[in-house]
Design an enzyme around this catalytic site. Structure first.
Site, PDB file in Angstrom:
ATOM      1  N   GLU A 190      15.200 -17.826  95.766  1.00  0.00           N
ATOM      2  CA  GLU A 190      15.121 -19.179  96.355  1.00  0.00           C
ATOM      3  C   GLU A 190      13.971 -19.982  95.747  1.00  0.00           C
ATOM      4  O   GLU A 190      13.869 -21.177  95.982  1.00  0.00           O
ATOM      5  CB  GLU A 190      15.004 -19.094  97.885  1.00  0.00           C
ATOM      6  CG  GLU A 190      13.822 -18.317  98.427  1.00  0.00           C
ATOM      7  CD  GLU A 190      14.093 -16.821  98.573  1.00  0.00           C
ATOM      8  OE1 GLU A 190      14.579 -16.192  97.607  1.00  0.00           O
ATOM      9  OE2 GLU A 190      13.787 -16.270  99.640  1.00  0.00           O
ATOM     10  N   CYS A 295       7.883  -7.941  84.963  1.00  0.00           N
ATOM     11  CA  CYS A 295       7.897  -6.547  85.419  1.00  0.00           C
ATOM     12  C   CYS A 295       7.489  -5.610  84.292  1.00  0.00           C
ATOM     13  O   CYS A 295       7.175  -4.455  84.536  1.00  0.00           O
ATOM     14  CB  CYS A 295       9.282  -6.174  85.911  1.00  0.00           C
ATOM     15  SG  CYS A 295      10.487  -6.231  84.607  1.00  0.00           S
TER      16      CYS A 295
HETATM   17  P1  NAD Z   1      11.327 -10.162  95.797  1.00  0.00           P
HETATM   18  O1  NAD Z   1      11.535  -8.724  96.070  1.00  0.00           O
HETATM   19  O2  NAD Z   1      10.440 -10.937  96.704  1.00  0.00           O
HETATM   20  O3  NAD Z   1      12.730 -10.946  95.778  1.00  0.00           O
HETATM   21  C1  NAD Z   1      13.819 -10.477  95.029  1.00  0.00           C
HETATM   22  C2  NAD Z   1      15.107 -10.959  95.700  1.00  0.00           C
HETATM   23  O4  NAD Z   1      15.179 -10.389  97.002  1.00  0.00           O
HETATM   24  C3  NAD Z   1      15.182 -12.464  95.879  1.00  0.00           C
HETATM   25  O5  NAD Z   1      16.477 -12.910  95.596  1.00  0.00           O
HETATM   26  C4  NAD Z   1      14.824 -12.663  97.335  1.00  0.00           C
HETATM   27  O6  NAD Z   1      15.448 -13.785  97.905  1.00  0.00           O
HETATM   28  C5  NAD Z   1      15.312 -11.402  97.989  1.00  0.00           C
HETATM   29  N1  NAD Z   1      14.503 -11.015  99.149  1.00  0.00           N
HETATM   30  C6  NAD Z   1      13.202 -11.308  99.384  1.00  0.00           C
HETATM   31  N2  NAD Z   1      12.814 -10.765 100.546  1.00  0.00           N
HETATM   32  C7  NAD Z   1      13.874 -10.107 101.048  1.00  0.00           C
HETATM   33  C8  NAD Z   1      14.079  -9.339 102.226  1.00  0.00           C
HETATM   34  N3  NAD Z   1      13.106  -9.141 103.127  1.00  0.00           N
HETATM   35  N4  NAD Z   1      15.293  -8.800 102.435  1.00  0.00           N
HETATM   36  C9  NAD Z   1      16.284  -8.987 101.543  1.00  0.00           C
HETATM   37  N5  NAD Z   1      16.134  -9.707 100.406  1.00  0.00           N
HETATM   38  C10 NAD Z   1      14.949 -10.256 100.157  1.00  0.00           C
HETATM   39  O7  NAD Z   1      10.816 -10.256  94.282  1.00  0.00           O
HETATM   40  P2  NAD Z   1      10.280 -11.532  93.509  1.00  0.00           P
HETATM   41  O8  NAD Z   1       8.922 -11.877  94.016  1.00  0.00           O
HETATM   42  O9  NAD Z   1      11.306 -12.573  93.463  1.00  0.00           O
HETATM   43  O10 NAD Z   1      10.166 -10.943  92.027  1.00  0.00           O
HETATM   44  C11 NAD Z   1       9.061 -10.221  91.565  1.00  0.00           C
HETATM   45  C12 NAD Z   1       9.268  -8.735  91.724  1.00  0.00           C
HETATM   46  O11 NAD Z   1      10.433  -8.342  90.998  1.00  0.00           O
HETATM   47  C13 NAD Z   1       8.137  -7.916  91.132  1.00  0.00           C
HETATM   48  O12 NAD Z   1       7.892  -6.836  91.987  1.00  0.00           O
HETATM   49  C14 NAD Z   1       8.682  -7.438  89.810  1.00  0.00           C
HETATM   50  O13 NAD Z   1       8.111  -6.257  89.297  1.00  0.00           O
HETATM   51  C15 NAD Z   1      10.107  -7.225  90.162  1.00  0.00           C
HETATM   52  N6  NAD Z   1      10.936  -7.230  88.965  1.00  0.00           N
HETATM   53  C16 NAD Z   1      11.392  -6.021  88.529  1.00  0.00           C
HETATM   54  C17 NAD Z   1      12.142  -5.958  87.382  1.00  0.00           C
HETATM   55  C18 NAD Z   1      12.658  -4.647  86.881  1.00  0.00           C
HETATM   56  O14 NAD Z   1      13.472  -4.670  85.994  1.00  0.00           O
HETATM   57  N7  NAD Z   1      12.252  -3.522  87.407  1.00  0.00           N
HETATM   58  C19 NAD Z   1      12.450  -7.134  86.670  1.00  0.00           C
HETATM   59  C20 NAD Z   1      11.977  -8.348  87.164  1.00  0.00           C
HETATM   60  C21 NAD Z   1      11.220  -8.380  88.323  1.00  0.00           C
END
Ligand code: NAD
Length: 511
Positions: A190, A295
């Site tokens: 979002e 990441c």
């Molecule tokens: P996030 O976990 O906050 O959000 C990811 C997704 O989950 C979003 O679409 C969000 O709307 C949804 N979300 C958020 N809270 C939620 C909840 N309580 N219940 C269900 N869905 C929920 O992550 P972010 O801040 O958007 O992205 C950064 C994170 O992603 C970092 O931890 C990074 O390391 C990780 N990441 C990992 C990789 C990988 O390949 N391992 C790649 C990119 C990013």
């Protein structure tokens, strides 16, 4: 950091609302629930994003379900042609997409173009879908009997993506999922939802039938809808570790196939024989590129003590030359994604001071080339970080590079292997034997040897170990093809009139 003024509240009704993309058309928010979307370099709310309600979730899944029979039945050649057309459109219009990414994420334009090109690689891989889906065939396994395998799509697949790669991460999954005959509901972050809508429009221009690719904007409510709806066959999630674990547990409990990629804390091990100028360049690139919001960012330099002072001096020299500022003005490093995230990242510098680490470069004093309200934090380098500190243990996800000093390769390896994360790591050395030992001994899914951000090319697969990946299958490459298809094995006999074996109640055996 130049501003602590609060960002405007999400009540401004004059701003455009990023809605959904369902059944081949933009859909306005029916619920009226929205969240703010910021331009991080301006520090201003510029849009709002729709947060799906149950009706919108149902509509998106219904559109994907309705499109599945015809799409999965379309010939491989026709699906392949759409993927080729999409590749050309993406390549033609990537500058437009990069501007959208920079305006909502904040990363500099060149970095946004970099993420698009890594996503485009997967599109290019998906153009070879007829080859990727080829089954196996064994002739005459028993007299008159052949055995072969085919791969079929799963149905409606859900993709949930994070803020830090609003185009690349969806493109890790979308092209293979679609080319393999599935239909998709994508729930983007979002924080930067517009890139996903742009991708959907361009897929439509490429000839993708309506309903094959849908974008459902929203928050936890929309995610939960996808995780629990019986019509969704699989979930591909990328985000932080706690949410990845939740997604994995919830969606598998609802009978779905799940790949949930989580967070990271990537170490760069520097041995004394390494080329320290190469190491310093790469520590800067991998630590501060995209403001550390990757990441695969390097967040810990593990330096053998004998060369640590010299290496730190080289990193400090380079960090001092970096320009932090508006990504549209040619800065090296942009802002953080939101004010709240910037403040959280900055708070780790205080924790470092309290825990006895040495703040060598302090990003809080940065003078940005950009609007004073932007969510700025400059490159930060912290030496002698205790491994008991939260600065070492937590995924900070910002431009904060820690240095941990060790006495030997073995001590460095032990440190890396003790981490809860196992996404990426790198070793810098000129000793081939040490590098080979490292690749065999380190408990991490993606390894760089004198390469700092070892994101595998599209025809290998992306994914970490331990708390960086929940599930058995990585993203894209052959794992991606396996994830988005189910295999059937067929044992076939076409009788000629003379070959009838008569009744036999024994277990089928080969002869
Ligand atoms: P996030 O976990 O906050 O959000 C990811 C997704 O989950 C979003 O679409 C969000 O709307 C949804 N979300 C958020 N809270 C939620 C909840 N309580 N219940 C269900 N869905 C929920 O992550 P972010 O801040 O958007 O992205 C950064 C994170 O992603 C970092 O931890 C990074 O390391 C990780 N990441 C990992 C990789 C990988 O390949 N391992 C790649 C990119 C990013």
């Amino acid at each position: 950091m130049t501003s602590t003024s609060p960002a405007p509240a999400a009540t401004n009704t004059d701003l455009p609302v990023v809605g959904h993309w369902i059944g081949g058309a933009r859909v306005e928010s029916a619920s009226g629930n929205t969240a703010p979307v910021y331009d991080p370099a301006l520090g201003a709310m510029t849009k709002r994003v729709a947060l799906a309600n149950q009706d919108e979730i149902d509509r998106a899944i219904a559109a994907a379900s309705a499109a599945f029979p015809a799409w999965s039945d379309l010939s491989l050649t026709k699906r392949q042609q759409i993927m080729f057309a999409f590749r050309e459109i993406l390549n033609r219009d990537k500058a437009e997409l990069a501007e959208i990414i920079t305006a909502e994420h904040g990363k500099v334009l060149s970095d946004a173009l970099g993420e698009i090109s890594r996503g485009q690689e997967v599109v290019e891989l998906a153009t070879s879908i007829p080859q990727l889906l080829k089954g196996e065939f064994s002739d005459q396994v028993s007299t008159g009997i052949d055995v072969y395998s085919i791969r079929q799509p799963l149905g409606v697949v859900g993709i949930i993506s994070p803020f830090n790669f609003p185009a690349m991460v969806p493109l890790w999954f979308l092209p293979i999922a679609i080319a393999a005959g599935n239909t998709v509901v994508l729930k983007p972050s979002e924080k930067d939802p517009s890139a996903a809508i742009w991708l959907a429009e361009k897929f439509q221009e490429a000839g993708l039938p309506d309903g094959v690719f849908n974008v459902l904007n929203g928050d936890k409510f929309a995610v939960d809808g996808l995780l629990t709806d019986p019509a969704v066959a699989s979930i591909s999630f990328v985000g932080s570790t706690p949410i990845a674990k939740y997604v994995y547990e919830t969606a598998t409990a609802h009978g779905k196939r799940v790949q949930a990629l989580g967070g990271a804390k990537n170490h760069m091990l520097v041995l004394p024989d390494a080329d320290l100028d190469l190491v310093a360049d790469n520590a800067i690139n991998a630590g501060f590129g995209s403001a550390g919001e990757r990441c695969m960012a390097v967040s810990v330099v593990v330096a053998v003590d004998s060369i640590a002072d010299e290496l730190i001096a080289k990193i400090v020299d380079r960090a001092g030359k970096l320009v932090t500022g508006d990504g549209r003005r040619g800065a090296d490093m942009g802002p953080l994604v939101t004010e709240q995230h910037r403040d959280k990242v900055a708070s780790y510098i205080e924790v470092a001071e309290q825990d006895g680490a040495v703040v060598v470069v302090d990003g809080r004093t940065v003078r940005p080339d950009g609007d004073e309200n932007g969510f700025w934090l400059g490159p930060t380098l912290i030496d002698r970080v205790p491994t008991t500190s939260r600065v070492y243990a937590d995924e900070i996800f910002g431009p904060v590079l820690s240095v941990v000093r060790v006495e030997s390769y073995d001590e460095g390896l032990e440190l890396i292997n003790a981490s809860q994360f196992g996404n990426g790591t790198a070793i810098f050395t000129n000793d081939g034997g040490a590098a080979r030992r490292f690749q065999r001994e380190v408990q991490v899914g993606m390894i760089g040897i004198n390469v700092p951000i070892p994101v595998p090319v599209a025809y290998y697969s992306f994914g970490g170990w331990k708390n960086s990946l929940f599930g058995d299958t990585k993203a894209y490459g052959q794992d991606g093809v396996s994830f988005f298809t189910r295999q059937k094995a067929i044992t076939s006999r076409w009788l000629d009139p003379a070959s009838h074996g008569g009744i036999n109640l024994g277990f089928p055996s080969n002869n």
